[in-house]
Scaffold this motif. Structure first.
Motif, PDB file in Angstrom:
ATOM      1  N   GLY A  24      31.352  47.522  58.636  1.00 34.40           N
ATOM      2  CA  GLY A  24      31.033  48.031  59.704  1.00 34.40           C
ATOM      3  C   GLY A  24      29.634  48.020  59.728  1.00 34.40           C
ATOM      4  O   GLY A  24      28.815  48.664  60.661  1.00 34.40           O
ATOM      5  N   ASP A  25      28.744  47.957  58.604  1.00 35.93           N
ATOM      6  CA  ASP A  25      27.268  47.909  58.629  1.00 35.93           C
ATOM      7  C   ASP A  25      26.543  47.125  59.781  1.00 35.93           C
ATOM      8  O   ASP A  25      27.061  45.903  59.892  1.00 35.93           O
ATOM      9  CB  ASP A  25      26.751  47.822  57.391  1.00 35.93           C
ATOM     10  N   ALA A  26      25.603  47.633  60.358  1.00 35.20           N
ATOM     11  CA  ALA A  26      24.899  46.511  61.217  1.00 35.20           C
ATOM     12  C   ALA A  26      24.145  45.643  60.232  1.00 35.20           C
ATOM     13  O   ALA A  26      23.621  46.112  59.435  1.00 35.20           O
ATOM     14  CB  ALA A  26      23.748  47.588  62.029  1.00 35.20           C
ATOM     15  N   ILE A  27      24.077  44.263  60.850  1.00 30.95           N
ATOM     16  CA  ILE A  27      23.323  43.417  59.924  1.00 30.95           C
ATOM     17  C   ILE A  27      21.960  43.078  60.712  1.00 30.95           C
ATOM     18  O   ILE A  27      21.807  42.392  61.491  1.00 30.95           O
ATOM     19  CB  ILE A  27      24.409  42.051  60.193  1.00 30.95           C
ATOM     20  N   VAL A  28      21.271  43.666  60.099  1.00 28.89           N
ATOM     21  CA  VAL A  28      19.792  43.695  60.540  1.00 28.89           C
ATOM     22  C   VAL A  28      19.098  43.085  59.559  1.00 28.89           C
ATOM     23  O   VAL A  28      18.692  43.405  58.012  1.00 28.89           O
ATOM     24  CB  VAL A  28      19.303  45.184  60.765  1.00 28.89           C
ATOM     25  N   ASN A  29      18.071  42.000  59.822  1.00 30.01           N
ATOM     26  CA  ASN A  29      17.221  41.213  58.907  1.00 30.01           C
ATOM     27  C   ASN A  29      17.907  40.990  57.597  1.00 30.01           C
ATOM     28  O   ASN A  29      17.198  41.051  56.615  1.00 30.01           O
ATOM     29  CB  ASN A  29      15.953  42.044  58.900  1.00 30.01           C
ATOM     30  N   GLU A  30      19.121  40.428  57.406  1.00 31.05           N
ATOM     31  CA  GLU A  30      19.773  40.346  56.299  1.00 31.05           C
ATOM     32  C   GLU A  30      20.054  38.551  56.167  1.00 31.05           C
ATOM     33  O   GLU A  30      20.556  38.186  57.019  1.00 31.05           O
ATOM     34  CB  GLU A  30      21.093  40.871  56.375  1.00 31.05           C
ATOM     35  N   VAL A  31      19.475  38.049  55.136  1.00 27.26           N
ATOM     36  CA  VAL A  31      19.432  37.098  54.735  1.00 27.26           C
ATOM     37  C   VAL A  31      20.848  36.607  54.317  1.00 27.26           C
ATOM     38  O   VAL A  31      21.330  35.347  54.197  1.00 27.26           O
ATOM     39  CB  VAL A  31      18.528  36.116  54.011  1.00 27.26           C
ATOM     40  N   THR A  32      21.707  37.486  54.020  1.00 26.74           N
ATOM     41  CA  THR A  32      23.057  37.317  53.370  1.00 26.74           C
ATOM     42  C   THR A  32      24.038  37.152  54.651  1.00 26.74           C
ATOM     43  O   THR A  32      25.240  36.999  54.306  1.00 26.74           O
ATOM     44  CB  THR A  32      23.421  38.426  52.665  1.00 26.74           C
ATOM     45  N   HIS A  33      23.720  37.587  55.781  1.00 26.40           N
ATOM     46  CA  HIS A  33      24.615  37.276  57.022  1.00 26.40           C
ATOM     47  C   HIS A  33      25.261  36.171  56.902  1.00 26.40           C
ATOM     48  O   HIS A  33      24.838  35.079  56.995  1.00 26.40           O
ATOM     49  CB  HIS A  33      23.594  37.469  58.226  1.00 26.40           C
ATOM     50  N   ARG A  34      26.604  36.556  57.046  1.00 29.81           N
ATOM     51  CA  ARG A  34      27.710  35.146  57.393  1.00 29.81           C
ATOM     52  C   ARG A  34      28.418  35.405  58.468  1.00 29.81           C
ATOM     53  O   ARG A  34      28.834  36.411  58.749  1.00 29.81           O
ATOM     54  CB  ARG A  34      28.609  35.096  56.193  1.00 29.81           C
ATOM     55  N   VAL A  35      28.944  34.003  59.268  1.00 30.50           N
ATOM     56  CA  VAL A  35      29.553  34.160  60.458  1.00 30.50           C
ATOM     57  C   VAL A  35      30.851  33.354  60.298  1.00 30.50           C
ATOM     58  O   VAL A  35      30.652  32.148  59.655  1.00 30.50           O
ATOM     59  CB  VAL A  35      28.641  33.483  61.620  1.00 30.50           C
ATOM     60  N   THR A  36      31.863  33.723  60.633  1.00 31.10           N
ATOM     61  CA  THR A  36      33.018  32.987  60.967  1.00 31.10           C
ATOM     62  C   THR A  36      33.445  32.705  62.232  1.00 31.10           C
ATOM     63  O   THR A  36      33.385  33.608  62.863  1.00 31.10           O
ATOM     64  CB  THR A  36      34.141  33.221  59.888  1.00 31.10           C
ATOM     65  N   THR A  37      33.668  31.307  62.735  1.00 27.00           N
ATOM     66  CA  THR A  37      33.964  31.058  63.958  1.00 27.00           C
ATOM     67  C   THR A  37      35.099  30.299  64.187  1.00 27.00           C
ATOM     68  O   THR A  37      35.204  29.206  63.353  1.00 27.00           O
ATOM     69  CB  THR A  37      32.902  30.675  64.868  1.00 27.00           C
ATOM     70  N   TRP A  38      36.105  30.588  64.953  1.00 22.30           N
ATOM     71  CA  TRP A  38      37.309  29.578  65.351  1.00 22.30           C
ATOM     72  C   TRP A  38      37.856  29.890  66.811  1.00 22.30           C
ATOM     73  O   TRP A  38      37.325  30.570  67.376  1.00 22.30           O
ATOM     74  CB  TRP A  38      38.336  29.982  64.356  1.00 22.30           C
ATOM     75  N   VAL A  39      38.639  28.625  67.139  1.00 18.84           N
ATOM     76  CA  VAL A  39      39.175  28.637  68.394  1.00 18.84           C
ATOM     77  C   VAL A  39      40.560  29.350  68.603  1.00 18.84           C
ATOM     78  O   VAL A  39      41.416  28.712  67.787  1.00 18.84           O
ATOM     79  CB  VAL A  39      39.165  27.354  69.214  1.00 18.84           C
ATOM     80  N   ALA A  40      40.872  30.080  69.389  1.00 14.57           N
ATOM     81  CA  ALA A  40      42.273  30.660  69.236  1.00 14.57           C
ATOM     82  C   ALA A  40      42.410  30.979  70.814  1.00 14.57           C
ATOM     83  O   ALA A  40      41.765  31.867  71.501  1.00 14.57           O
ATOM     84  CB  ALA A  40      42.457  31.779  68.576  1.00 14.57           C
ATOM     85  N   ASP A  41      43.760  30.615  71.343  1.00 16.00           N
ATOM     86  CA  ASP A  41      43.990  30.912  72.719  1.00 16.00           C
ATOM     87  C   ASP A  41      42.905  30.451  73.662  1.00 16.00           C
ATOM     88  O   ASP A  41      42.493  31.137  74.646  1.00 16.00           O
ATOM     89  CB  ASP A  41      44.302  32.222  72.980  1.00 16.00           C
ATOM     90  N   ASP A  42      42.530  28.881  73.420  1.00 15.86           N
ATOM     91  CA  ASP A  42      41.177  28.693  74.360  1.00 15.86           C
ATOM     92  C   ASP A  42      39.924  29.394  74.476  1.00 15.86           C
ATOM     93  O   ASP A  42      39.280  29.278  75.520  1.00 15.86           O
ATOM     94  CB  ASP A  42      41.712  28.405  75.922  1.00 15.86           C
ATOM     95  N   SER A  43      39.867  30.466  73.645  1.00 13.07           N
ATOM     96  CA  SER A  43      38.697  31.072  73.476  1.00 13.07           C
ATOM     97  C   SER A  43      37.926  31.065  72.098  1.00 13.07           C
ATOM     98  O   SER A  43      38.643  30.923  71.118  1.00 13.07           O
ATOM     99  CB  SER A  43      38.751  32.364  73.868  1.00 13.07           C
ATOM    100  N   VAL A  44      36.712  31.119  71.942  1.00 16.38           N
ATOM    101  CA  VAL A  44      35.930  31.282  70.693  1.00 16.38           C
ATOM    102  C   VAL A  44      36.144  32.511  70.186  1.00 16.38           C
ATOM    103  O   VAL A  44      35.639  33.663  70.963  1.00 16.38           O
ATOM    104  CB  VAL A  44      34.381  30.711  70.927  1.00 16.38           C
ATOM    105  N   GLN A  45      36.457  32.695  69.028  1.00 16.21           N
ATOM    106  CA  GLN A  45      36.493  33.942  68.193  1.00 16.21           C
ATOM    107  C   GLN A  45      35.382  34.004  67.013  1.00 16.21           C
ATOM    108  O   GLN A  45      35.318  32.883  66.383  1.00 16.21           O
ATOM    109  CB  GLN A  45      37.706  34.361  67.469  1.00 16.21           C
ATOM    110  N   THR A  46      34.486  35.078  66.976  1.00 14.43           N
ATOM    111  CA  THR A  46      33.426  35.149  65.913  1.00 14.43           C
ATOM    112  C   THR A  46      33.544  36.513  65.192  1.00 14.43           C
ATOM    113  O   THR A  46      33.764  37.540  66.004  1.00 14.43           O
ATOM    114  CB  THR A  46      32.319  34.977  66.578  1.00 14.43           C
ATOM    115  N   VAL A  47      33.387  36.419  63.961  1.00 13.32           N
ATOM    116  CA  VAL A  47      33.235  37.579  63.231  1.00 13.32           C
ATOM    117  C   VAL A  47      32.001  37.451  62.170  1.00 13.32           C
ATOM    118  O   VAL A  47      31.795  36.566  61.885  1.00 13.32           O
ATOM    119  CB  VAL A  47      34.597  38.051  62.327  1.00 13.32           C
TER     120      VAL A  47
END
Length: 61
Positions: A24-47
């Motif tokens: 739940g931490d805000a990701i501010v100026n972090e070079v360790t930031h990771r993103v996972t993206t996928w498509v489900a039910d015809d929409s893009v999901q991102t975490v």
């Protein structure tokens, strides 16, 4: 919300930053930031993750 394709580690205010899906931490100026993206039910999901450890924890759940 900040564009997920932008450089999150550059000039992002905490109020505009994405939050880590695991801790739940805000990701501010972090070079360790990771993103996972996928498509489900015809929409893009991102975490967002603040670190590889949080991403791994989410992957294993």
């Amino acid at each position: 919300m900040v564009d997920p394709t932008s450089d999150h580690h550059e000039d992002v205010d905490e109020e505009e930053a994405p939050n880590c899906e695991v801790c739940g931490d805000a990701i501010v100026n972090e070079v360790t930031h990771r993103v996972t993206t996928w498509v489900a039910d015809d929409s893009v999901q991102t975490v967002h993750f603040c670190s590889e450890d949080c991403k791994t924890e989410w992957d294993e759940s």
